[in-house]
Scaffold this active site. Structure first.
Site, short mmCIF file in Angstrom:
data_model
loop_
_atom_site.label_atom_id
_atom_site.label_comp_id
_atom_site.label_asym_id
_atom_site.label_seq_id
_atom_site.Cartn_x
_atom_site.Cartn_y
_atom_site.Cartn_z
N CYS A 140 0.03 -5.38 4.41
CA CYS A 140 0.14 -6.87 4.08
C CYS A 140 0.13 -6.95 2.44
O CYS A 140 -0.92 -6.78 1.92
CB CYS A 140 -1.02 -7.60 4.63
SG CYS A 140 -1.03 -9.32 4.23
N CYS A 143 -2.12 -9.78 1.23
CA CYS A 143 -3.47 -9.41 1.11
C CYS A 143 -3.85 -8.41 -0.07
O CYS A 143 -4.80 -8.67 -0.64
CB CYS A 143 -3.70 -8.72 2.51
SG CYS A 143 -3.40 -9.59 3.91
N ASP A 144 -3.05 -7.58 -0.42
CA ASP A 144 -3.27 -6.30 -0.92
C ASP A 144 -2.65 -6.37 -2.25
O ASP A 144 -2.94 -5.10 -3.00
CB ASP A 144 -3.48 -4.96 -0.13
CG ASP A 144 -4.36 -5.12 0.84
OD1 ASP A 144 -5.33 -5.76 0.72
OD2 ASP A 144 -4.23 -4.63 2.06
#
Length: 334
Positions: A140, A143-144
């Site tokens: 993701c 997300c990261d």
């Protein structure tokens, strides 16, 4: 155990299910959460650090789940772990029967919320699981991506998500992105391919075709990526590439195999849903989270889905005819 009739049974103890259980239990609906694993949480349990959940500058996946589960239990919801749902039936009187662990237990409810989630499709190569656990393999970019500011990352895949997220990483965070795809041509839409080539003119994006990843090699202490082993599928030649992190964009797999024949699914196995109310094709059965059609696949939106389903359950319990009023017709199978 089928004598007790619950107001709601929630199938899946991930963030969507726990958020739903918090609201149903606070509304004093008798709530049972069934989680197939030994602990609640789902794939968020494998997330080392979360920085995009409102209210927390950073928190680990296990810590967030523990707090959510404590809230749920505080308001009286029951949770059963190691309880894999293996049978679902809607009875003639409209109640819903849930079989667990191949007939080991049976439960009944007036409504269901399906929150089994989805899993990222993995490469299945050596080193992937180990490096995922320490946060060096991600699925993701949203997300990261922020963890790799000015770093060198590898992205893998050739579909729309792979191209979009490679552009996202290269233009917002990473110092360099190496992108590999196993074919000579991308599967992504042509306009996205054009955007990728345009981004490569102004940012450091190295596109490697046709390559696959054969191995992810951790450092001696297991905390970082030492290198990845790439292989050209046409020449079979291999080479080592040093990167700081790996992003895998090869699709999602919804955890909905047990729902075939019970509720409407699309061609990829996602649960057909009215996105405004989380209604499925079966009266009394709601859905929430990454397992539904057109889900944004984010932690916070999964929780939002769970809350939406929980709040609208009362409409169905008060008047079952509500089910067919104002519902969006999404996909086939309705």
């Amino acid at each position: 155990m089928a004598e007790t009739l619950h107001d709601v049974i929630i199938i899946g103890g991930g963030p969507a299910g726990l958020a739903a259980a918090l609201y149903t239990s606070r509304d004093r609906y008798s709530t049972l959460v069934l989680e197939k694993n030994g602990l609640p949480g789902g794939q968020i349990m494998l997330t080392e650090l979360i920085e995009n959940y409102p209210g927390w500058e950073n928190i680990t996946g296990p810590d967030l789940v523990q707090r959510m589960a404590s809230q749920v239990e505080k308001f009286g919801a029951a949770m059963k772990t190691n309880a894999e749902v293996t049978a679902l039936t809607r009875l003639d009187d409209g109640t819903l029967e849930v079989g667990v662990n191949d007939g080991e237990d049976t439960y009944r409810a007036r409504t269901l919320i399906l929150t089994p989630g989805s899993d990222y499709r993995q490469l299945g190569v050596p080193g992937e699981a180990e490096l995922r656990q320490v946060g060096k393999v991600s699925y993701c970019a949203t997300c990261d991506g922020a963890f790799y500011r000015d770093k060198h990352v590898l992205t893998i895949g050739g579909g729309n998500t792979a191209v979009e997220d490679t552009i996202y990483l290269a233009t917002r965070f990473a110092g360099k992105v190496t992108m590999v795809h196993r074919r000579r041509e991308f599967r992504a839409q042509r306009i996205l391919q054009e955007e990728l080539l345009e981004a490569a003119r102004t940012h450091e994006i190295d596109i490697r075709l046709p390559y696959v990843v054969d191995r992810l090699v951790p450092t001696a202490n297991g905390a970082e990526v030492d290198h990845v082993l790439l292989r050209n599928v046409e020449t079979d030649q291999t080479e080592q590439l040093q990167v700081d992190g790996v992003f895998v964009f090869v699709g999602m797999v919804p955890n909905t195999g047990f729902l075939k024949g019970f509720v409407g699914l699309d061609e990829n196995g996602y649960i057909l849903a009215d996105p405004a109310s989380m209604r499925t094709t079966v009266p009394g059965v709601f859905v929430a989270g990454d397992c539904r059609t057109n889900a944004p696949l984010q932690l916070v939106t999964a929780c939002g889905d769970g809350v939406t389903a929980a709040l609208l359950i009362k409409n169905y319990l008060r008047d079952p005819a509500w089910w067919d009023r104002g519902r969006l017709e999404v996909g086939t199978g309705w």
